[in-house]
Structures are given as C-alpha cells and as structure tokens.
Design a protein around this motif. Structure first.
Motif, PDB file in Angstrom:
ATOM      1  N   ASP A 135      46.013  49.989  48.841  1.00 22.97           N
ATOM      2  CA  ASP A 135      45.839  49.193  47.634  1.00 22.97           C
ATOM      3  C   ASP A 135      46.797  49.572  46.508  1.00 22.97           C
ATOM      4  N   ILE A 138      50.693  49.176  46.349  1.00 25.64           N
ATOM      5  CA  ILE A 138      51.252  47.889  46.786  1.00 25.64           C
ATOM      6  C   ILE A 138      51.022  46.846  45.695  1.00 25.64           C
ATOM      7  N   LYS A 141      51.197  46.468  40.352  1.00 24.40           N
ATOM      8  CA  LYS A 141      50.374  46.699  39.162  1.00 24.40           C
ATOM      9  C   LYS A 141      50.566  48.147  38.736  1.00 24.40           C
ATOM     10  N   LYS A 211      47.014  42.495  51.783  1.00 21.06           N
ATOM     11  CA  LYS A 211      47.297  42.563  50.343  1.00 21.06           C
ATOM     12  C   LYS A 211      48.622  41.889  50.023  1.00 21.06           C
ATOM     13  N   GLU A 221      48.552  37.424  39.192  1.00 19.63           N
ATOM     14  CA  GLU A 221      47.120  37.136  39.060  1.00 19.63           C
ATOM     15  C   GLU A 221      46.875  36.055  38.016  1.00 19.63           C
ATOM     16  N   ARG A 245      45.228  36.541  43.955  1.00 18.48           N
ATOM     17  CA  ARG A 245      45.182  37.986  43.781  1.00 18.48           C
ATOM     18  C   ARG A 245      43.874  38.498  43.195  1.00 18.48           C
ATOM     19  N   LEU A 248      41.324  40.223  45.299  1.00 23.82           N
ATOM     20  CA  LEU A 248      41.463  41.635  45.689  1.00 23.82           C
ATOM     21  C   LEU A 248      40.555  42.525  44.854  1.00 23.82           C
ATOM     22  N   ASN A 249      40.018  41.955  43.795  1.00 26.18           N
ATOM     23  CA  ASN A 249      39.098  42.730  42.947  1.00 26.18           C
ATOM     24  C   ASN A 249      37.656  42.607  43.410  1.00 26.18           C
TER      25      ASN A 249
HETATM   26  N1  GLY Z   1      44.010  46.284  43.169  1.00 30.69           N
HETATM   27  C1  GLY Z   1      44.059  44.891  42.985  1.00 30.69           C
HETATM   28  C2  GLY Z   1      45.428  44.344  42.862  1.00 30.69           C
HETATM   29  O1  GLY Z   1      46.394  45.039  43.081  1.00 30.69           O
HETATM   30  O2  GLY Z   1      45.579  43.204  42.518  1.00 30.69           O
END
Ligand code: GLY
Length: 369
Positions: A135, A138, A141, A211, A221, A245, A248-249
């Motif tokens: 996570d 990658i 963020k 991801k 996002e 995105r 992913l949360n």
């Molecule tokens: N951990 C969530 C993201 O990278 O969007």
C-alpha cells in the motif's frame, strides 16, 4: 511479468500513468536492483531511513543516509524541514534522487520531502514492510500528520520506481508483519480473490497490481469529489459515487479515527482490520449487505489473525467526531466506503446514530498480543 534487472530476478508491475509510469519490482533480493532505477544524470542519492530498519541499499552514487525518528510522531513537518535542510547541506540537486528505505512512515516523509525540495526531485522507494509494499509506497501519496489528524498535509508525488524486496519481510517483528496483513485483507474485497492461497511474492504482486489499477484510473482521488457519474471504475451508479482510488480506503475511516484518537497501540493494519468488520456491519445496518457478507469479512480478518473489535476503553463519541474530520468527508453526515449490491461504493451522509449503534454492536475486544 518476471524479468532480470541486472542479475536480480523480479516480478515487475507497472503503475501506468503515461509519462509518469513506473515499475514496482517484487521479489526476494529485489533491493539489489535499486541501482538500475537511479535516473540517468543523478550524481547524488539521499537515502532516508529509520534507525531500526536495518536494510542497506547501494546505488553506486555519492550516497548519504538521513535517519528520521520512529513511529507516527516522525511523520511531522519538523522531520520534513530537517530532511530538506540536510539535502541542501549535502548539495542534492534537482537531477539527483531521494530513496526512502523503510515502511510507510519513511516513504510518506521521504516522498513529501522529495516533492517539495527544489519544488520536486525524483524519489524511489525501497519498501521494507508488508504494509509499505502492498500500500503505502505505491501510488504517490506522500505527507505528514498534524495534531488535528493523520496525513492532513501532503502532496501527490509519484516515485520513479518502487522496490518490494520480500526477503527483508522475514526479519519483521510478527506484529508489524500482521499489520501488513490488515491492508492485504482489504484487497480481498477489492477484487483480488484467493489471496490466502498465494505464496508471498504472488500475493504482494497481486495487491500491487490491484492498487496500480486503481491509481491509474484515478490518480489524485478526484472521483470521490465528482459524485455519482464521476471518474473511476464503475462510475455512474445511481445515488452514490463509484470513484476509483477512494475505494482503497475501505476500512480506513474508522481506522484513521482510532489512530487520531491516540490508539497507537493498534498498528495501522490492525486498525484497518477493525475498520473492515465495522464497515461490513454498518453496511448491514443500512440494508446494503446481509449476514453472509458480514461473516465473510469476519472470516477474512480472522484468517489473518487480526483484531476485529474496538480497543477497550474507546470513547465512541470522540471516534465519531474524529470521523467527521476525516478528509474523505465531503458533505453532511459521515462518509464511508461501504459494501453493497454493486460492490464497494463511497457513501456520504451516513447518520451519527447508525455509526454509534454499529460501534456499540462491535464492542470492545480482548487486549492485543
Ligand atoms: N492508501 C490509499 C491510497 O493510496 O490511495
């Protein structure tokens, strides 16, 4: 795809972002491929790490190591200022490279420092924790915490490469490894079936590929801000945004609130695991899923030996207040990623009463080992 980088055999997953695409190299010994991803023209490399990481990397360049503090407390603007000053004293230029070697704290801080030093220098990450590999390292963020909340200051800054050396995971403390399994469990609900039957390299590469596809679809996002019909896989479902995105949360709204409220005895992945079983129960309360789907969440979380109840003594009213400050919150009520008949969706406007009732249903669990 498996290919040799130099003489190091690794699996390569590409994060497809056009001119900013980059490889994620997965495999035992992958750290030895680092010199192959140093940009042409780089003369100096600033390696950012923590004292306890203990993973040496070699780039063949004029290399200096910068050590930041341990724990979430090190994810601060103070750390970033110290790093940037260190880079300047080292003479790091815009042609050079920053390398974050460590877990999510290191890659978030090193990435943010790289994003703002000289208005942006290249960064590569050598992720040394399972959580970092599947996570944090990658997707670009980067950022730091404020007393008011986690990750409130940061930037999107894509790395030039990410290295996931599975060999180094064998020396992780068991609880740190288990924390990574909490993020891995999340992918079971994001379209990666059969994770528990895969070997480690395949499991990491599968999570990375999952991801990477979300990041490629919705890099910044923005889907969550566009509302129904916005960008991202499955966009256009009536009534709810189906952004990329933000999904992913999954499990993270409660997880971040637990962390913000100072429950740092819960590792991030452990908090995500609690967040997953909570989200399933909240979805059931809202009539979005049935008992079987809740049981499936419980099964996945239990199969990784992860916690599934709130820490003892938690103040649920404070948790709800912290969830309201979550930066994913975009309107009235609370915002969650929730399961439903169409799969995961971002659901805004969830009432405080439903959230409090679900927290009560979850209840406190046994002390963590
Ligand atoms: N951990 C969530 C993201 O990278 O969007």
């Amino acid at each position: 795809m498996q290919l040799p980088i130099g003489d190091v055999p690794v699996r390569e997953v590409v994060v497809d972002l056009g001119p900013r695409s980059y490889p994620v190299l997965v495999g035992p010994g992958a750290r030895h491929a680092l010199s192959a991803v140093v940009p042409a023209g780089a003369k100096k490399v600033a390696v950012v790490t923590q004292a306890g990481v203990g993973v040496a990397v070699e780039t063949g360049k004029d290399q200096r190591t910068f050590v930041i503090g341990d724990g979430e407390q090190a994810k601060s603007l103070t750390s970033v200022e110290e790093l940037c000053r260190g880079f300047a004293q080292f003479g790091l230029t815009r042609a050079d490279l920053v390398v974050g070697v460590g877990g999510g704290v290191v890659t978030d801080v090193a990435g943010f420092a790289a994003a703002i030093y000289h208005r942006g220098v290249a960064v590569a990450h050598v992720a040394t924790t399972l959580l970092g590999q599947v996570d944090a390292a990658i997707g670009g963020k980067t950022g730091v915490n404020l007393p008011e909340g986690k990750n409130l200051v940061g930037a999107f800054w894509q790395p030039v490469a990410v290295i996931c050396d599975t060999e180094v995971l064998s020396s992780l403390p068991p609880r740190e490894y288990r924390s990574g399994l909490g993020e891995m469990a999340k992918y079971a609900f994001l379209g990666v079936p059969g994770l528990s039957g895969m070997d480690l390299v395949e499991a990491v590469a599968s999570c990375v590929a999952c991801k990477a596809s979300f990041v490629a679809d919705d890099e910044r996002e923005t889907g969550a801000l566009l509302g129904a019909g916005g960008a991202g896989p499955g966009a256009g479902s009536a009534g709810h945004a189906r952004p990329g995105r933000a999904l992913l949360n999954y499990g993270h709204t409660l997880a971040h609130a637990l962390e913000t409220e100072g429950h740092y005895d819960l590792r991030h992945g452990e908090a995500v695991a609690v967040g997953l079983v909570f989200a399933a129960r909240l979805a059931r309360r809202l009539g979005r899923v049935g008992d079987e789907r809740v049981a499936e969440h419980d099964r996945v979380v239990a199969s990784y030996d992860l916690p599934s109840r709130l820490p003892a003594g938690v103040d649920t009213a404070r948790l709800v207040a912290a969830m309201g400050r979550d930066k994913k919150a975009t309107g009235g009520g609370l915002t969650f990623v929730l399961d439903g008949p169409e799969g995961l969706e971002v659901v805004a406007g969830v009432g405080h009463d439903d959230v409090l009732a679900t927290l009560a249903e979850l209840g406190p669990g046994p002390a963590l080992r």
